[in-house]
Write a protein that holds these residues in place. Structure first.
Motif, short mmCIF file in Angstrom:
data_model
loop_
_atom_site.label_atom_id
_atom_site.label_comp_id
_atom_site.label_asym_id
_atom_site.label_seq_id
_atom_site.Cartn_x
_atom_site.Cartn_y
_atom_site.Cartn_z
N ALA A 167 -11.43 20.50 17.68
CA ALA A 167 -11.70 19.13 17.23
C ALA A 167 -13.20 18.88 17.20
N MET A 168 -13.71 18.57 16.01
CA MET A 168 -15.15 18.39 15.83
C MET A 168 -15.39 17.62 14.54
N ASP A 169 -16.63 17.24 14.27
CA ASP A 169 -17.00 16.58 13.03
C ASP A 169 -16.60 17.47 11.86
N ASP A 170 -15.95 16.88 10.86
CA ASP A 170 -15.39 17.70 9.79
C ASP A 170 -16.45 18.52 9.05
N ILE A 171 -17.64 17.96 8.85
CA ILE A 171 -18.66 18.71 8.11
C ILE A 171 -19.07 19.97 8.87
N LEU A 172 -19.13 19.88 10.19
CA LEU A 172 -19.48 21.06 10.98
C LEU A 172 -18.36 22.09 10.94
N LEU A 173 -17.12 21.62 10.89
CA LEU A 173 -15.98 22.53 10.83
C LEU A 173 -16.00 23.33 9.52
N PHE A 174 -16.30 22.67 8.42
CA PHE A 174 -16.39 23.38 7.14
C PHE A 174 -17.49 24.44 7.17
N GLY A 175 -18.63 24.08 7.78
CA GLY A 175 -19.72 25.03 7.89
C GLY A 175 -19.38 26.21 8.76
N LEU A 176 -18.76 25.94 9.90
CA LEU A 176 -18.36 27.01 10.83
C LEU A 176 -17.29 27.90 10.21
N MET A 177 -16.35 27.30 9.49
CA MET A 177 -15.30 28.08 8.84
C MET A 177 -15.89 29.07 7.85
N GLY A 178 -16.88 28.64 7.08
CA GLY A 178 -17.49 29.53 6.10
C GLY A 178 -18.24 30.69 6.72
N ASN A 179 -18.60 30.56 7.99
CA ASN A 179 -19.34 31.62 8.67
C ASN A 179 -18.44 32.61 9.41
N ILE A 235 -33.21 6.30 10.97
CA ILE A 235 -32.27 5.95 9.91
C ILE A 235 -31.15 6.99 9.87
N ASN A 236 -29.92 6.53 9.71
CA ASN A 236 -28.79 7.44 9.63
C ASN A 236 -28.92 8.37 8.42
N HIS A 237 -28.70 9.69 8.65
CA HIS A 237 -28.85 10.63 7.54
C HIS A 237 -27.56 11.34 7.15
N PHE A 238 -26.43 10.98 7.81
CA PHE A 238 -25.14 11.56 7.41
C PHE A 238 -24.04 10.76 8.08
N TYR A 239 -22.83 10.83 7.50
CA TYR A 239 -21.65 10.18 8.08
C TYR A 239 -20.50 11.18 8.08
N THR A 240 -19.76 11.22 9.20
CA THR A 240 -18.69 12.19 9.33
C THR A 240 -17.57 11.63 10.22
N GLY A 241 -16.52 12.42 10.46
CA GLY A 241 -15.43 12.01 11.33
C GLY A 241 -14.76 13.22 11.96
N PRO A 263 -13.05 33.73 6.25
CA PRO A 263 -12.91 32.28 6.10
C PRO A 263 -11.56 31.85 5.57
N GLY A 264 -10.93 32.69 4.75
CA GLY A 264 -9.65 32.35 4.17
C GLY A 264 -8.52 32.24 5.18
N ASP A 265 -8.75 32.74 6.41
CA ASP A 265 -7.73 32.66 7.46
C ASP A 265 -7.71 31.29 8.14
N TRP A 266 -8.71 30.46 7.83
CA TRP A 266 -8.89 29.20 8.53
C TRP A 266 -8.69 28.02 7.59
N GLU A 267 -8.47 26.82 8.19
CA GLU A 267 -8.43 25.60 7.39
C GLU A 267 -8.79 24.40 8.26
N VAL A 268 -9.33 23.38 7.61
CA VAL A 268 -9.64 22.12 8.26
C VAL A 268 -8.51 21.15 7.94
N VAL A 269 -7.89 20.59 8.99
CA VAL A 269 -6.71 19.75 8.80
C VAL A 269 -6.85 18.46 9.62
N GLY A 270 -5.87 17.57 9.42
CA GLY A 270 -5.78 16.37 10.24
C GLY A 270 -6.51 15.18 9.66
N ASP A 271 -6.07 13.99 10.06
CA ASP A 271 -6.72 12.76 9.65
C ASP A 271 -8.10 12.67 10.27
#
Length: 296
Positions: free
Chosen positions: A197-209, A122-128, A213-221
């Protein structure tokens, strides 16, 4: 060199044995061996990752552990040995199909191409797919990367998605692949790529690590919506039913939402970052539908 008949027969027998092991009933394999082997990722925050020395942690790791508890009861072995195997985007499917690992719960997209080799729970998450970049880069969307280097991770659907987007929009992106997510982030951090370019949820997690972290941002459609699901071997209905029973039971009881809040709405190791990401509509709907529908 010509092989003898005995040698040839031995090679064939070895191949047949490997094939049998890879397609064997997982529950029988586990019961007979007294162990189950779980895959984990080293940097798929907050799904499956290493936060320091020791065992992996994360949302998908907790799902895997819940499955193990059910397997112990099914095979009547409370002392079942649990072995852990690190996997990458490139080797996770081969290691599953050849019998090295028995279950992979991480950040793996459930799609029709992979379903030719494995089956999904069963699917346990959705991302883009989106972009992680330094704030100083000036990158706000994909058009800003025309003719520039863009990192992604080898063996992922994201690398395919960004290549197709580049072709369809004549961006002439230079795609550079890291062996894992941390490696891809390092490509950006060191100036060898403009964005990751990666799944947005992973990018947020990686950015926080990151160190800052304040030097980074997640952007784009968001280029597409993709479901994550646990992988298991094909043609194994008993194990699939057990895994789906565990995940579906958690969804029905409310335990899944509690687990979600633990990893997406609360501080998580190692830096106590809070992703503060409320459950999206697709996932909330799937708490009821309990679908394993793949991305196309």
């Amino acid at each position: 060199m010509k092989l003898s008949a005995v040698t040839s027969a031995a090679i064939v027998a070895t191949g047949l044995l490997a094939s049998t092991l890879a397609s064997a009933d997982t529950l029988k394999k586990v019961a007979d061996s007294g162990k189950i082997t779980l895959a984990y990722r080293e940097s798929s925050v907050p799904f499956s990752y290493l936060a320091g020395p020791g065992a992996p942690i994360g949302f998908a790791v907790d799902i895997s552990n819940a499955v193990v508890d059910a397997v112990k009861k099914r095979v009547n072995n409370p002392n079942l040995k649990v072995e852990l195997q690190a996997v990458t985007s490139q080797n996770r499917i081969p290691l599953l199909t050849n019998g090295t690992i028995d279950l992979e719960c991480g950040s793996t997209t459930n799609n029709t191409a992979r379903a030719k080799d494995v089956q999904f729970a069963i699917n346990h998450f959705y991302t883009g797919t989106r972009l992680l970049t330094k704030k100083t880069s000036g990158v706000k969307n994909y058009a800003d990367l025309a003719k520039k280097k863009v990192a992604s991770t080898s063996g992922t659907t994201n690398a395919q998605v960004i290549r197709k987007y580049s072709r369809d929009n004549n961006l002439d992106l230079d795609i550079v692949l890291g062996k894992d997510h941390d490696d891809a982030v390092l490509l950006v951090d060191s100036g060898r790529a403009e964005a990751f370019a990666m799944d947005d949820i992973l990018l947020f997690g990686l950015m926080g690590n990151q160190r800052n972290p304040g030097d980074w941002e997640v952007v784009g459609d968001s280029l597409q919506v993709e479901p994550y699901a646990c992988m298991l071997r094909k043609d194994d209905p008993q194990f699939q039913a057990l895994v789906n029973g565990v995940i579906g039971g958690m969804m029905k009881s409310g335990d899944f939402e509690k687990l979600y809040n633990k990893w997406f709405m609360s501080p998580v190791p190692p830096r106590n970052q809070n992703l503060n990401l409320p459950m999206g509509k697709e996932l909330r709907d799937n708490l009821v539908a309990q679908s394993d529908k793949p991305a196309m």
